[in-house]
Write an enzyme that holds these catalytic residues in place. Structure first.
Site, PDB file in Angstrom:
ATOM      1  N   LYS A 116       0.816  -1.223   0.000  1.00  0.00           N
ATOM      2  CA  LYS A 116       0.000   0.000   0.000  1.00  0.00           C
ATOM      3  C   LYS A 116       0.845   1.266   0.000  1.00  0.00           C
ATOM      4  O   LYS A 116       0.461   2.270  -0.580  1.00  0.00           O
ATOM      5  CB  LYS A 116      -0.970  -0.002   1.184  1.00  0.00           C
ATOM      6  N   LYS A 200      -4.451  -8.166  -6.748  1.00  0.00           N
ATOM      7  CA  LYS A 200      -5.699  -8.373  -6.006  1.00  0.00           C
ATOM      8  C   LYS A 200      -6.794  -7.408  -6.506  1.00  0.00           C
ATOM      9  O   LYS A 200      -6.494  -6.254  -6.803  1.00  0.00           O
ATOM     10  CB  LYS A 200      -5.398  -8.077  -4.535  1.00  0.00           C
ATOM     11  N   LYS A 203     -10.763  -2.058  -4.029  1.00  0.00           N
ATOM     12  CA  LYS A 203     -11.644  -0.884  -4.161  1.00  0.00           C
ATOM     13  C   LYS A 203     -10.889   0.309  -4.711  1.00  0.00           C
ATOM     14  O   LYS A 203     -11.433   1.163  -5.374  1.00  0.00           O
ATOM     15  CB  LYS A 203     -12.175  -0.443  -2.786  1.00  0.00           C
TER      16      LYS A 203
HETATM   17  N1  AQP Z   1      -9.619  -9.334  -3.779  1.00  0.00           N
HETATM   18  C1  AQP Z   1     -10.060  -9.902  -2.677  1.00  0.00           C
HETATM   19  N2  AQP Z   1     -10.310 -11.233  -2.647  1.00  0.00           N
HETATM   20  C2  AQP Z   1     -10.770 -11.815  -1.519  1.00  0.00           C
HETATM   21  N3  AQP Z   1     -11.008 -11.145  -0.374  1.00  0.00           N
HETATM   22  C3  AQP Z   1     -10.777  -9.833  -0.379  1.00  0.00           C
HETATM   23  N4  AQP Z   1     -10.898  -8.890   0.582  1.00  0.00           N
HETATM   24  C4  AQP Z   1     -10.522  -7.682   0.085  1.00  0.00           C
HETATM   25  N5  AQP Z   1     -10.144  -7.815  -1.186  1.00  0.00           N
HETATM   26  C5  AQP Z   1     -10.282  -9.126  -1.500  1.00  0.00           C
HETATM   27  C6  AQP Z   1     -11.383  -9.167   1.923  1.00  0.00           C
HETATM   28  O1  AQP Z   1     -12.445  -8.262   2.195  1.00  0.00           O
HETATM   29  C7  AQP Z   1     -12.413  -7.936   3.578  1.00  0.00           C
HETATM   30  C8  AQP Z   1     -12.495  -6.460   3.722  1.00  0.00           C
HETATM   31  O2  AQP Z   1     -11.358  -5.854   3.159  1.00  0.00           O
HETATM   32  P1  AQP Z   1     -11.047  -4.350   3.516  1.00  0.00           P
HETATM   33  O3  AQP Z   1     -12.073  -3.489   2.924  1.00  0.00           O
HETATM   34  O4  AQP Z   1     -10.950  -4.209   4.966  1.00  0.00           O
HETATM   35  O5  AQP Z   1      -9.636  -4.038   2.986  1.00  0.00           O
HETATM   36  P2  AQP Z   1      -8.760  -4.517   1.803  1.00  0.00           P
HETATM   37  O6  AQP Z   1      -8.379  -5.943   1.980  1.00  0.00           O
HETATM   38  O7  AQP Z   1      -7.650  -3.551   1.702  1.00  0.00           O
HETATM   39  O8  AQP Z   1      -9.786  -4.398   0.588  1.00  0.00           O
HETATM   40  P3  AQP Z   1      -9.628  -3.608  -0.739  1.00  0.00           P
HETATM   41  O9  AQP Z   1     -10.847  -3.849  -1.537  1.00  0.00           O
HETATM   42  O10 AQP Z   1      -8.332  -3.905  -1.395  1.00  0.00           O
HETATM   43  O11 AQP Z   1      -9.699  -2.106  -0.264  1.00  0.00           O
HETATM   44  P4  AQP Z   1      -8.695  -0.920  -0.463  1.00  0.00           P
HETATM   45  O12 AQP Z   1      -8.510  -0.766  -1.937  1.00  0.00           O
HETATM   46  O13 AQP Z   1      -9.410   0.249   0.149  1.00  0.00           O
HETATM   47  O14 AQP Z   1      -7.446  -1.259   0.261  1.00  0.00           O
HETATM   48  C9  AQP Z   1     -11.146  -8.525   4.174  1.00  0.00           C
HETATM   49  O15 AQP Z   1     -11.473  -9.712   4.869  1.00  0.00           O
HETATM   50  C10 AQP Z   1     -10.317  -8.848   2.969  1.00  0.00           C
HETATM   51  O16 AQP Z   1      -9.504  -9.966   3.208  1.00  0.00           O
END
Ligand code: AQP
Length: 340
Positions: A116, A200, A203
């Protein structure tokens, strides 16, 4: 069964943008299936979201939208406790104590920080670096025994286990914090970007075409799947060949996750066929499964009063448990709380 019911689940999602099918398959779908068997706390982790820049107005809207998505996906507020993290101050209080337990070396090995923060580490917030300590506090404040997460959070959960063990050992309070177990769906634990099977789905990815949002309309879903990267061949018949095509493998995982069909069954069905046939059926399945969730989210977002009521009720219930733990922690650590 009764033994399972005594166990506690905590998990959360950041209100950092529209939730996508990775969040759904990797996390929320599992939350729904656990609520009959465990005492469940489902948190909207707004304090995690601000480790990177957020627009304050959009953050508030996104927080309600995650609550709406939880409910629209099948989390029942009568069975599970739904609340936003910042409304329960004990999360932050415990996080500070954990900051003093966790070793710098442990944090510096966290790969998500490296991903990140990217190349501009100097400019990353210190909150982003210590984020795993707050995540540990989220889990330990409820003495959670099980944590359903996507595979990307596995390392943070291992850190939480180390923190719990060190706290129990350092303060001579064996078993005070249970050592939480991750619950990770092996097959669909990491949904990848539709544009790059090695990244991955996220969002915050700048490209809309990298992900399918739970708020996408049917025509957007169809368009995104049509544009999704595959290969210049037909669908291979051997799993080993499919694994070499990461984007194809990812689409199969998505299909399997939403249809409930075994991946091997899908391979048998589509082997030797063109990807356009596969994609057309995949789109149909996605539209069929996502549309009811999307409509429910939109309906709930029209009733902010209801959503705020759910969050308030959740906060009250969560506070009761969290306050007890933080008072015990202060006592164990030797912090004087002159409260009546
Ligand atoms: N690509 C993914 N595949 C499977 N699980 C996923 N999770 C996130 N992306 C994937 C799971 O969703 C839960 C919530 O995630 P989060 O919103 O707390 O943070 P993150 O993992 O950082 O998700 P994003 O979508 O990638 O958000 P941003 O872009 O804001 O950082 C967690 O259980 C995560 O494992």
């Amino acid at each position: 069964m009764s033994e399972i019911r005594n166990n506690t689940v905590l998990s959360g999602v950041q209100p950092s943008g529209d939730l996508h099918i990775g969040n759904y398959l990797g996390a929320i779908k599992n939350f729904v299936s656990m609520q009959n068997d465990y005492k469940c706390f489902f948190c909207i982790v707004d304090l995690h979201a601000i480790t990177v820049k957020q627009d304050p107005k959009i953050l508030k809207k996104n927080t309600l939208e995650v609550a709406a998505t939880y409910i629209a996906s099948g989390i029942d507020p009568k069975k599970s406790i739904i609340f936003n993290q910042s409304s329960v101050p004990a999360h932050s209080e415990l996080a500070w104590i954990i900051n003093c337990v966790t070793r710098m070396g442990w944090l510096s090995r966290m790969t998500q920080f490296k991903d990140k923060a990217g190349k501009d580490k100097e400019n990353a917030s210190s909150g982003l670096f210590i984020y795993p300590n707050l995540m540990a506090a989220d889990i330990l404040i409820y003495k959670a025994t099980h944590v359903p997460v996507g595979n990307d959070q596995k390392q943070h959960l291992e850190l939480t286990r180390d923190i719990a063990q060190k706290f129990n050992r350092d303060f001579n309070c064996e078993n005070f914090f249970p050592i939480p177990e991750p619950i990770i769906d092996k097959d669909i634990s990491r949904i990848m970007s539709l544009k790059d099977g090695n990244q991955k789905m996220s969002k915050s990815d700048l490209s809309e075409y990298s992900r399918i949002s739970l708020l996408d309309e049917s025509d957007q879903i169809i368009k995104k799947i049509k544009k999704a990267k595959t290969a210049d061949t037909v669908m291979p018949e051997k799993i080993d060949d499919i694994l070499k095509l990461s984007e194809v493998n990812n689409l199969l995982n998505i299909y399997s996750g939403f249809s409930g069909l075994e991946k091997q069954k899908l391979i048998d069905q589509y082997k030797g066929k063109t990807f356009s046939i596969f994609k057309s059926d995949l789109s149909d399945t996605l539209v069929e499964r996502i549309k009811p969730i999307t409509s429910e989210i939109k309906k709930l977002m029209q009733d902010k009063h209801y959503l705020l009521g759910i969050l308030q009720e959740g906060r009250n219930k969560a506070n009761e448990v969290a306050k007890k733990t933080i008072n015990d922690v202060y006592d164990i650590v030797g912090l004087l709380r002159n409260e009546t």
